[in-house]
Design an enzyme around this catalytic site. Structure first.
Site, PDB file in Angstrom:
ATOM      1  N   HIS A  90      47.975  58.727  67.896  1.00 13.40           N
ATOM      2  CA  HIS A  90      48.134  58.891  69.343  1.00 13.40           C
ATOM      3  C   HIS A  90      48.431  60.340  69.743  1.00 13.40           C
ATOM      4  O   HIS A  90      48.323  60.705  70.904  1.00 13.40           O
ATOM      5  CB  HIS A  90      49.194  57.933  69.899  1.00 13.40           C
ATOM      6  CG  HIS A  90      50.606  58.267  69.565  1.00 13.40           C
ATOM      7  ND1 HIS A  90      51.340  57.576  68.624  1.00 13.40           N
ATOM      8  CD2 HIS A  90      51.446  59.204  70.056  1.00 13.40           C
ATOM      9  CE1 HIS A  90      52.557  58.078  68.551  1.00 13.40           C
ATOM     10  NE2 HIS A  90      52.655  59.077  69.422  1.00 13.40           N
ATOM     11  N   ASP A 121      47.885  53.807  63.794  1.00 22.21           N
ATOM     12  CA  ASP A 121      48.506  55.003  64.362  1.00 22.21           C
ATOM     13  C   ASP A 121      48.690  56.106  63.322  1.00 22.21           C
ATOM     14  O   ASP A 121      49.737  56.760  63.250  1.00 22.21           O
ATOM     15  CB  ASP A 121      49.840  54.684  65.035  1.00 22.21           C
ATOM     16  CG  ASP A 121      50.134  55.655  66.184  1.00 22.21           C
ATOM     17  OD1 ASP A 121      49.354  56.619  66.367  1.00 22.21           O
ATOM     18  OD2 ASP A 121      51.131  55.462  66.887  1.00 22.21           O
ATOM     19  N   SER A 198      56.639  62.636  67.428  1.00 21.39           N
ATOM     20  CA  SER A 198      55.606  61.792  66.845  1.00 21.39           C
ATOM     21  C   SER A 198      54.842  62.525  65.758  1.00 21.39           C
ATOM     22  O   SER A 198      54.383  63.646  65.954  1.00 21.39           O
ATOM     23  CB  SER A 198      54.613  61.337  67.909  1.00 21.39           C
ATOM     24  OG  SER A 198      55.112  60.249  68.619  1.00 21.39           O
TER      25      SER A 198
END
Length: 345
Positions: A90, A121, A198
């Site tokens: 993402h 992901d 992230s």
């Protein structure tokens, strides 16, 4: 940083050492004498958070991604040969340009996506040069609740939006082998993570990467999650060949009131999934799906979560065509129900 129902977050090897003690192996014990000494338990060297930051300073990178709606990004872990970067899908899905910041001299180096798996992901990037050191990788199957961990990455802060400085937070492992919204083998931790974390590493106190920081719940304290590194490696090994997995080229986020307001979506529509990124030239792009479209059905299956969407894709194979039903809101407030036939790649 982009994410799902989430505040998306997100080395020179510091290997464990052991010291053992025991009697002289050349001495033969006799029935009338006791052993000269007993073996002592192995002692594993642990590092302080400051030492971990120092050891992994060239193994954790900042990723700058330019999307049609603006600039964002996240963090990444230098993997294997020093040219590959492991991060969350993402972070880069839907980006028109991707740069990896050299941790030593601050140069922004162009990076290309080798391949990605949106449903897992996980994304694998490649850079041609830079002052990068492969991170020491641990065994996430050995992680236990209560272990001390630190999260490293480049989250934005009040004083440094899109941080240029490696940030460290510490905590403990709360749960292992968890699942959520289609993601498998997650590690729950209370180490604070924020947008920009992230793709960065969750690290044990021996300086080994045990997870890839991925998501945290809005409004929830101490509920942050990392993909276990063994799972991330399993997916990355498949991506090395340069083929995407379960890919149509969209980044999805579960809809909620704040997101609907931000995108100008009719507040009557706060369910379903929102497309928050589309890869240029991808099957979704070619089929006409676009930013802020609301997704409700895939092949006549009602989907309310990213995991449910991925369940449909995982049940298909490359080359299959799926029908995606959407509601599109226009700038004047009107909306239209549409569908697109998308071929998995």
């Amino acid at each position: 940083m982009r994410g799902r129902l989430l505040v998306a977050l997100l080395a020179a090897a510091a290997l464990a050492t052991a010291a053992c003690g025991g009697g002289d192996s050349n001495e033969d014990p006799t029935p009338t004498s006791a052993a000269t000494s007993a073996a002592t338990p192995a002692v594993i060297a642990t590092l302080t958070p400051q030492q971990i930051v120092e050891k992994l300073s060239t193994s954790v990178v900042r990723i700058r991604a330019t999307y049609p709606e603006g600039v964002g990004g996240g963090s990444g872990v230098v993997w294997e040969d020093g040219r590959h970067i492991l991060t969350n899908a993402h972070v880069v899905l839907g980006a028109g340009a991707i740069k990896v910041v050299d941790p030593k001299d601050g140069r922004e180096l162009s990076a290309k996506v080798v391949a990605l798996s949106p449903c897992d992901d996980v994304a694998l990037l490649e850079v041609d040069r830079g002052n990068f050191t492969p991170a020491p990788i641990g065994d996430s199957d050995k992680v236990e609740p209560g272990e001390e961990v630190v999260a490293l990455g480049y989250p934005g802060t009040f004083t440094d939006q899109g941080s240029t400085k490696l940030t460290v937070t510490r905590g403990i492992v709360s749960k292992v082998h968890d699942t959520f919204d289609g993601l498998n083998d997650l590690i729950q931790t209370d180490a604070a993570i924020n947008p920009g974390n992230s793709g960065g590493p969750l690290v044990n106190n021996r300086g080994e990467v045990i997870g890839i920081n991925t998501l945290g719940f809005r409004g929830k304290q101490a509920q942050n999650y990392a993909i276990a590194v063994n799972e991330a490696k399993f997916v990355a090994d498949k991506l090395k060949a340069g083929k995407n997995l379960n890919y149509i080229g969209v980044r999805l986020e579960q809809n909620y009131r704040g997101l609907a307001q931000e995108l100008g979506i009719q507040l009557a529509y706060i369910d379903g999934l929102v497309i928050t990124g589309v890869d240029a030239g991808s099957p979704a792009d070619q089929a006409g799906l676009g930013y802020s479209d609301l997704v409700y059905y895939v092949d006549n299956v009602w989907v309310e979560t990213v995991g449910e969407f991925c369940d449909v894709l995982r049940s298909r194979k490359p080359g299959d065509t799926v029908r995606v039903d959407i509601t599109r809101t226009y700038r004047d407030g009107t909306y239209e129900d549409l569908y697109a036939n998308v071929t998995l790649k």
